[in-house]
Design an enzyme around this catalytic site. Structure first.
Site, mmCIF file in Angstrom:
data_model
loop_
_atom_site.group_PDB
_atom_site.id
_atom_site.type_symbol
_atom_site.label_atom_id
_atom_site.label_comp_id
_atom_site.label_asym_id
_atom_site.label_seq_id
_atom_site.Cartn_x
_atom_site.Cartn_y
_atom_site.Cartn_z
ATOM 1 N N GLU A 10 55.609 -7.531 125.878
ATOM 2 C CA GLU A 10 56.886 -6.840 125.956
ATOM 3 C C GLU A 10 56.837 -5.666 126.917
ATOM 4 O O GLU A 10 55.783 -5.097 127.194
ATOM 5 C CB GLU A 10 57.332 -6.385 124.568
ATOM 6 C CG GLU A 10 56.340 -5.494 123.868
ATOM 7 C CD GLU A 10 56.769 -5.189 122.443
ATOM 8 O OE1 GLU A 10 56.836 -6.121 121.637
ATOM 9 O OE2 GLU A 10 57.056 -4.020 122.157
ATOM 10 N N CYS B 255 58.024 0.651 131.085
ATOM 11 C CA CYS B 255 56.788 0.709 130.304
ATOM 12 C C CYS B 255 56.251 -0.710 130.196
ATOM 13 O O CYS B 255 56.946 -1.593 129.707
ATOM 14 C CB CYS B 255 57.102 1.286 128.917
ATOM 15 S SG CYS B 255 55.727 1.178 127.758
ATOM 16 N N CYS C 74 45.719 -6.401 121.292
ATOM 17 C CA CYS C 74 44.847 -5.258 121.553
ATOM 18 C C CYS C 74 43.732 -5.269 120.515
ATOM 19 O O CYS C 74 43.940 -5.691 119.378
ATOM 20 C CB CYS C 74 45.657 -3.963 121.415
ATOM 21 S SG CYS C 74 44.717 -2.470 121.797
ATOM 22 N N CYS D 111 44.105 0.892 116.324
ATOM 23 C CA CYS D 111 44.733 2.132 115.824
ATOM 24 C C CYS D 111 45.598 1.794 114.611
ATOM 25 O O CYS D 111 46.367 0.839 114.622
ATOM 26 C CB CYS D 111 45.572 2.785 116.915
ATOM 27 S SG CYS D 111 44.571 3.304 118.311
ATOM 28 N N CYS E 219 49.573 1.304 114.742
ATOM 29 C CA CYS E 219 50.126 0.605 115.907
ATOM 30 C C CYS E 219 50.307 -0.882 115.638
ATOM 31 O O CYS E 219 49.383 -1.562 115.194
ATOM 32 C CB CYS E 219 49.203 0.816 117.109
ATOM 33 S SG CYS E 219 49.778 -0.021 118.593
ATOM 34 N N GLY F 10 48.316 -3.063 124.475
ATOM 35 C CA GLY F 10 47.024 -3.181 125.148
ATOM 36 C C GLY F 10 46.419 -1.860 125.542
ATOM 37 O O GLY F 10 47.088 -0.830 125.564
ATOM 38 N N GLU F 11 45.129 -1.931 125.831
ATOM 39 C CA GLU F 11 44.392 -0.750 126.272
ATOM 40 C C GLU F 11 44.014 -0.975 127.735
ATOM 41 O O GLU F 11 43.139 -1.795 128.035
ATOM 42 C CB GLU F 11 43.146 -0.571 125.377
ATOM 43 C CG GLU F 11 42.126 0.420 125.872
ATOM 44 C CD GLU F 11 42.701 1.796 126.216
ATOM 45 O OE1 GLU F 11 43.434 2.384 125.393
ATOM 46 O OE2 GLU F 11 42.418 2.271 127.340
ATOM 47 N N CYS G 37 55.726 0.414 120.094
ATOM 48 C CA CYS G 37 54.813 -0.547 120.737
ATOM 49 C C CYS G 37 54.565 -1.777 119.888
ATOM 50 O O CYS G 37 54.155 -1.678 118.747
ATOM 51 C CB CYS G 37 53.450 0.096 120.948
ATOM 52 S SG CYS G 37 53.555 1.712 121.617
#
Ligand code: SAH
Length: 345
Positions: free
Chosen positions: A93, A106, A113, A117, A120, A160-161, A334
């Site tokens: 997204e 964004c 991911c 966290c 999240c 994602g990171e 997110c």
């Protein structure tokens, strides 16, 4: 043999590739322009190439699919959310936020991911895979094409990171800011990390001018560990040193992000600890009242408490804002739109 991803070659690489199949250099310039300026989604559109060349490209290369399958427009502010499907069926997204200074997009850097966290939504199903440079670029291209308006700012704060997809992410930044492509100024690009220390240090040495945002979320090593598993790997002190290094190397002020979770990290002692951490640094703090997700029992502080938290920090000399909530009616946080689709049936 699988087709090569033509949209992930940078300008130089595309030239070498096109020369290697016996075509003239100016052809590679035309193709690069079709892909990264005219934002073509197929070889058929490349009408200044011969039919034979287009057929050859079609046979050996692909423009990775990033197909819009859902589009939600907020009723409360100028925010739009997009769900894209990739060639292998993965969903990602992106969000478009319109501001008076321009349009900001964004994007996601991975499908899923693995950072875990606690608050999240993006991390709940784990990591599916990292995205190719083309798949990061094409989220922006598709949105720019659809709106017909130039994208001026990009934030890598979707699913994602980015520093867990380091090489593709850095290539993406170079291509996005390349004068032969969309030519978005690096100063208008921000990437957010949960604090992957070795790659923060590597990034500092890339000679880039992007803003680095650090997801802090805890005012001490202990508190951070409760919300962010990555803190088990890297001590807060090391993460902060990596931020200082980034600032020293690039001259770019760090943005710290802090999701306010009621009763967890919004206490008077947090104000004190945060002040200790941030006071001596040239930085900005963004407070984000946590966006509750249904899988977890975290709540956001009420408006009054959040304001009080901010005011106390401000009084202590911290440069702080509460991030304006955007698109709260369209699964703004997110990973929530993707998550809703994944659990729809
Ligand atoms: N992996 C990167 C980018 C991800 S998301 C990172 O960790 O920084 C961008 C920001 O949104 C991060 O600060 C993330 O911690 C925060 N975030 C994620 N879910 C959230 C939620 N439900 N409420 C508030 N902030 C959230």
């Amino acid at each position: 043999m699988s087709k090569k991803d033509i949209c992930s070659y940078n300008y130089e690489e595309l030239r070498a590739e096109i020369e290697s199949i016996g075509e003239k250099t100016f052809r590679s310039k035309q193709i690069y322009e079709w892909l990264h300026v005219k934002l073509a989604g197929s070889f058929d559109e490349m009408t200044n190439l011969s039919k034979a060349l287009r057929e050859r490209l079609e046979k050996e290369y692909e423009i990775p699919k990033v197909e819009m399958i859902d589009h939600q427009i907020s009723q409360v502010d100028p925010t739009e959310k997009f769900l894209f499907e990739l060639a292998d069926g993965n969903m990602i997204e992106s969000v478009l936020m319109k501001y008076n200074y321009g349009n900001s997009v964004c994007i996601s850097s991975q499908a899923g991911c693995r950072m875990g966290c606690r608050f999240c939504a993006s991390t709940i199903g784990g990591l599916e895979r990292s995205l190719a440079p083309s798949e990061m670029l094409r989220q922006i291209y598709q949105i720019q094409k659809m709106t017909g308006e130039r994208v001026s700012n990009v934030v890598v704060m979707g699913t994602g990171e980015p520093l867990d997809n380091y090489d593709n992410f850095v290539k993406f930044i170079h291509m996005l800011s390349d004068e032969h492509g969309l030519n978005i100024s690096q100063r208008n690009i921000t990437a957010s990390t949960c604090g992957v220390v070795p790659n923060m240090r590597r990034l500092a040495e890339e000679g880039l001018q992007i803003t680095l945002a650090l997801s802090l979320h805890g005012s001490s090593q202990e508190k951070r560990k409760k919300l962010m598993p990555v803190a088990n790997k890297y001590e807060l002190e090391e993460v902060l040193e990596a931020c200082d290094y980034y600032f020293r190397k690039t001259g770019r002020r760090i943005t710290f992000e802090y999701s306010l979770v009621a009763g967890v990290n919004d206490q008077p002692e947090d104000v004190k600890e945060l002040t200790g951490i941030l006071k001596k640094r040239n930085c900005h703090l963004n407070l984000i009242p946590v966006n509750p997700i249904k899988e977890r029992d975290y709540k956001k502080p009420d408006r009054k408490n959040a304001l009080e938290f901010k005011n106390k920090l401000e009084k202590n000399g911290i440069n702080v804002t509460i991030r304006r909530e955007r698109g709260s009616d369209i699964d703004g946080a997110c990973g929530q739109l993707r998550r809703r689709h994944a659990t729809a049936d």
